[in-house]
Design a protein around this motif. Structure first.
Motif, PDB file in Angstrom:
ATOM      1  N   PHE A  76      31.392  49.551  40.413  1.00  0.00           N
ATOM      2  CA  PHE A  76      32.693  48.887  40.502  1.00  0.00           C
ATOM      3  C   PHE A  76      32.618  47.462  39.949  1.00  0.00           C
ATOM      4  O   PHE A  76      33.543  47.004  39.268  1.00  0.00           O
ATOM      5  N   ASN A  77      31.539  46.771  40.234  1.00  0.00           N
ATOM      6  CA  ASN A  77      31.381  45.418  39.694  1.00  0.00           C
ATOM      7  C   ASN A  77      31.280  45.449  38.175  1.00  0.00           C
ATOM      8  O   ASN A  77      31.808  44.575  37.483  1.00  0.00           O
ATOM      9  N   GLN A  78      30.598  46.459  37.651  1.00  0.00           N
ATOM     10  CA  GLN A  78      30.470  46.610  36.203  1.00  0.00           C
ATOM     11  C   GLN A  78      31.831  46.890  35.562  1.00  0.00           C
ATOM     12  O   GLN A  78      32.173  46.308  34.521  1.00  0.00           O
ATOM     13  N   LEU A  79      32.616  47.782  36.171  1.00  0.00           N
ATOM     14  CA  LEU A  79      33.945  48.090  35.650  1.00  0.00           C
ATOM     15  C   LEU A  79      34.847  46.858  35.693  1.00  0.00           C
ATOM     16  O   LEU A  79      35.661  46.639  34.782  1.00  0.00           O
ATOM     17  N   ALA A  80      34.701  46.067  36.755  1.00  0.00           N
ATOM     18  CA  ALA A  80      35.503  44.852  36.865  1.00  0.00           C
ATOM     19  C   ALA A  80      35.185  43.889  35.726  1.00  0.00           C
ATOM     20  O   ALA A  80      36.088  43.277  35.131  1.00  0.00           O
ATOM     21  N   LYS A  81      33.919  43.767  35.401  1.00  0.00           N
ATOM     22  CA  LYS A  81      33.504  42.865  34.322  1.00  0.00           C
ATOM     23  C   LYS A  81      34.023  43.346  32.972  1.00  0.00           C
ATOM     24  O   LYS A  81      34.506  42.560  32.155  1.00  0.00           O
ATOM     25  N   GLN A  82      33.945  44.670  32.753  1.00  0.00           N
ATOM     26  CA  GLN A  82      34.382  45.249  31.479  1.00  0.00           C
ATOM     27  C   GLN A  82      35.896  45.130  31.282  1.00  0.00           C
ATOM     28  O   GLN A  82      36.368  45.006  30.145  1.00  0.00           O
ATOM     29  N   ASN A  83      36.652  45.191  32.385  1.00  0.00           N
ATOM     30  CA  ASN A  83      38.110  45.259  32.290  1.00  0.00           C
ATOM     31  C   ASN A  83      38.818  43.992  32.760  1.00  0.00           C
ATOM     32  O   ASN A  83      40.045  43.968  32.837  1.00  0.00           O
ATOM     33  N   ASN A  84      38.042  42.965  33.075  1.00  0.00           N
ATOM     34  CA  ASN A  84      38.616  41.703  33.566  1.00  0.00           C
ATOM     35  C   ASN A  84      39.418  41.920  34.849  1.00  0.00           C
ATOM     36  O   ASN A  84      40.513  41.385  35.014  1.00  0.00           O
ATOM     37  N   TRP A  85      38.866  42.709  35.760  1.00  0.00           N
ATOM     38  CA  TRP A  85      39.470  42.928  37.076  1.00  0.00           C
ATOM     39  C   TRP A  85      38.787  42.050  38.112  1.00  0.00           C
ATOM     40  O   TRP A  85      37.651  41.605  37.934  1.00  0.00           O
ATOM     41  N   PHE A  86      39.474  41.839  39.220  1.00  0.00           N
ATOM     42  CA  PHE A  86      38.867  41.219  40.390  1.00  0.00           C
ATOM     43  C   PHE A  86      38.684  42.317  41.439  1.00  0.00           C
ATOM     44  O   PHE A  86      39.657  42.914  41.898  1.00  0.00           O
ATOM     45  N   ILE A  87      37.438  42.620  41.776  1.00  0.00           N
ATOM     46  CA  ILE A  87      37.124  43.645  42.765  1.00  0.00           C
ATOM     47  C   ILE A  87      36.737  42.974  44.080  1.00  0.00           C
ATOM     48  O   ILE A  87      35.838  42.128  44.116  1.00  0.00           O
ATOM     49  N   TYR A  88      37.420  43.348  45.149  1.00  0.00           N
ATOM     50  CA  TYR A  88      37.070  42.847  46.481  1.00  0.00           C
ATOM     51  C   TYR A  88      36.571  44.031  47.304  1.00  0.00           C
ATOM     52  O   TYR A  88      37.332  44.942  47.617  1.00  0.00           O
ATOM     53  N   GLN A  89      35.266  44.042  47.612  1.00  0.00           N
ATOM     54  CA  GLN A  89      34.664  45.144  48.349  1.00  0.00           C
ATOM     55  C   GLN A  89      34.426  44.724  49.795  1.00  0.00           C
ATOM     56  O   GLN A  89      33.875  43.643  50.060  1.00  0.00           O
ATOM     57  N   THR A  90      34.844  45.574  50.733  1.00  0.00           N
ATOM     58  CA  THR A  90      34.714  45.226  52.140  1.00  0.00           C
ATOM     59  C   THR A  90      34.669  46.483  53.006  1.00  0.00           C
ATOM     60  O   THR A  90      35.065  47.569  52.578  1.00  0.00           O
ATOM     61  N   GLU A  91      34.186  46.320  54.225  1.00  0.00           N
ATOM     62  CA  GLU A  91      34.246  47.369  55.244  1.00  0.00           C
ATOM     63  C   GLU A  91      34.970  46.854  56.484  1.00  0.00           C
ATOM     64  O   GLU A  91      34.916  47.484  57.542  1.00  0.00           O
ATOM     65  N   ALA A  92      35.659  45.744  56.344  1.00  0.00           N
ATOM     66  CA  ALA A  92      36.410  45.146  57.445  1.00  0.00           C
ATOM     67  C   ALA A  92      37.901  45.376  57.230  1.00  0.00           C
ATOM     68  O   ALA A  92      38.455  45.029  56.179  1.00  0.00           O
ATOM     69  N   GLY A  93      38.557  45.957  58.234  1.00  0.00           N
ATOM     70  CA  GLY A  93      39.951  46.337  58.086  1.00  0.00           C
ATOM     71  C   GLY A  93      40.952  45.206  58.184  1.00  0.00           C
ATOM     72  O   GLY A  93      42.149  45.434  58.000  1.00  0.00           O
TER      73      GLY A  93
END
Length: 282
Positions: A76-93
């Motif tokens: 997901f971090n790699q895809l974010a870099k390739q597509n200029n996305w901001f990825i926020y990954q969490t397990e907290a609701g």
């Protein structure tokens, strides 16, 4: 000798009881999860300008696909870099509140299983989707541990039954549905080999556009209970493994693929998810 025999019998009974309790607890956890606390504190998120924000949620209270979740994070971090996305990954609701959800272009339930949100958070997510947001689900996000009717109907449009157990992982051909959106099938081969834990549902997903499918007659669908031998519930040679649905003003996308860390090394699987996210953002 009688005392010795009684001791042996008692030991065997004890082992059987402990084994039965352990197995029962395992299946209970898979199906219902255990009591869980719900995170309610809003996280501090700095949303970058000029970047589409995507929420990747991997909380589990039932079966945890640890290796797949761990392997997905780098992808997901790699895809974010390739597509200029901001990825926020969490397990907290706590992020499932109206103010922060509206900042995200898409929400991914990344093998999230069990009861992961409280009622207020569930309401925030359903409102987000129905008012134009997008929810994506990967593999375990579609099992029967969530016990949330809106979620199951909106994401799946069908109901999870089981997955094969012997063998659990099977290699077969994934086919693209010819009528699927070109945005979702771009740069994908019309068919590719893929090994996974293939979910069996109780019927075809309703009101859905299928994106990819397998020939369900080419896999062994037997589950872990005697009464689910040879059951594919009519899915047969057209067994969907990726599809999307319209929900209010929004939409959902689900793929049943994604059980193990190895799937994240499958370029076609990753490309399918990348296409799905690009489709979400348009």
């Amino acid at each position: 000798m009688r005392k010795f025999g009684k001791r042996i019998l008692g030991t065997l009974l004890g082992v059987l009881l402990v084994s039965g309790a352990t197995i029962g607890l395992f299946f209970y956890k898979i199906t219902y999860g255990f009591p869980v606390s719900y995170e309610t504190e809003k996280p501090n998120i700095q949303f970058p300008r000029q970047k589409a924000a995507i929420l990747v949620f991997s909380k589990t209270t039932a079966f945890r696909h640890s290796e797949s979740i761990r392997a997905s994070q780098a992808i997901f971090n790699q895809l974010a870099k390739q597509n200029n996305w901001f990825i926020y990954q969490t397990e907290a609701g706590g992020v499932f509140n109206p103010e922060q959800l509206q900042q995200f272009k898409a929400v991914i339930f990344n093998n999230a299983t069990g009861r992961v949100l409280n009622e207020e958070q569930q309401q925030a997510l359903s409102h987000y989707v129905e008012e134009g947001g997008t929810l994506l689900g990967i593999h375990g996000a579609g099992d029967n541990s969530h016990h949330w009717p809106w979620y199951e109907q909106s994401l799946l449009g069908t109901h999870f039954s089981h997955h094969p157990i012997n063998p659990q992982f099977q290699k077969t051909t994934v086919y693209l549905e010819p009528t699927a959106s070109l945005a979702l099938t771009r740069n994908l081969p019309p068919a590719w080999e893929h090994q996974d834990e293939w979910y069996v549902f109780t019927g075809q997903p309703q009101s859905a556009q299928v994106v990819a499918y397998i020939n369900g007659n080419k896999i062994i669908p037997n589950g872990n209970m005697l009464w689910i031998r040879d059951k594919n519930f009519g899915m047969g040679n057209y067994h969907p493994v990726a599809w999307h649905r319209a929900v209010g003003k929004g939409k959902t996308f689900y793929t049943a693929m994604g059980h193990s860390q190895e799937v994240w090394q499958d370029a076609s699987f990753v490309r399918l998810l990348e296409n799905a996210l690009q489709w979400c953002l348009n």
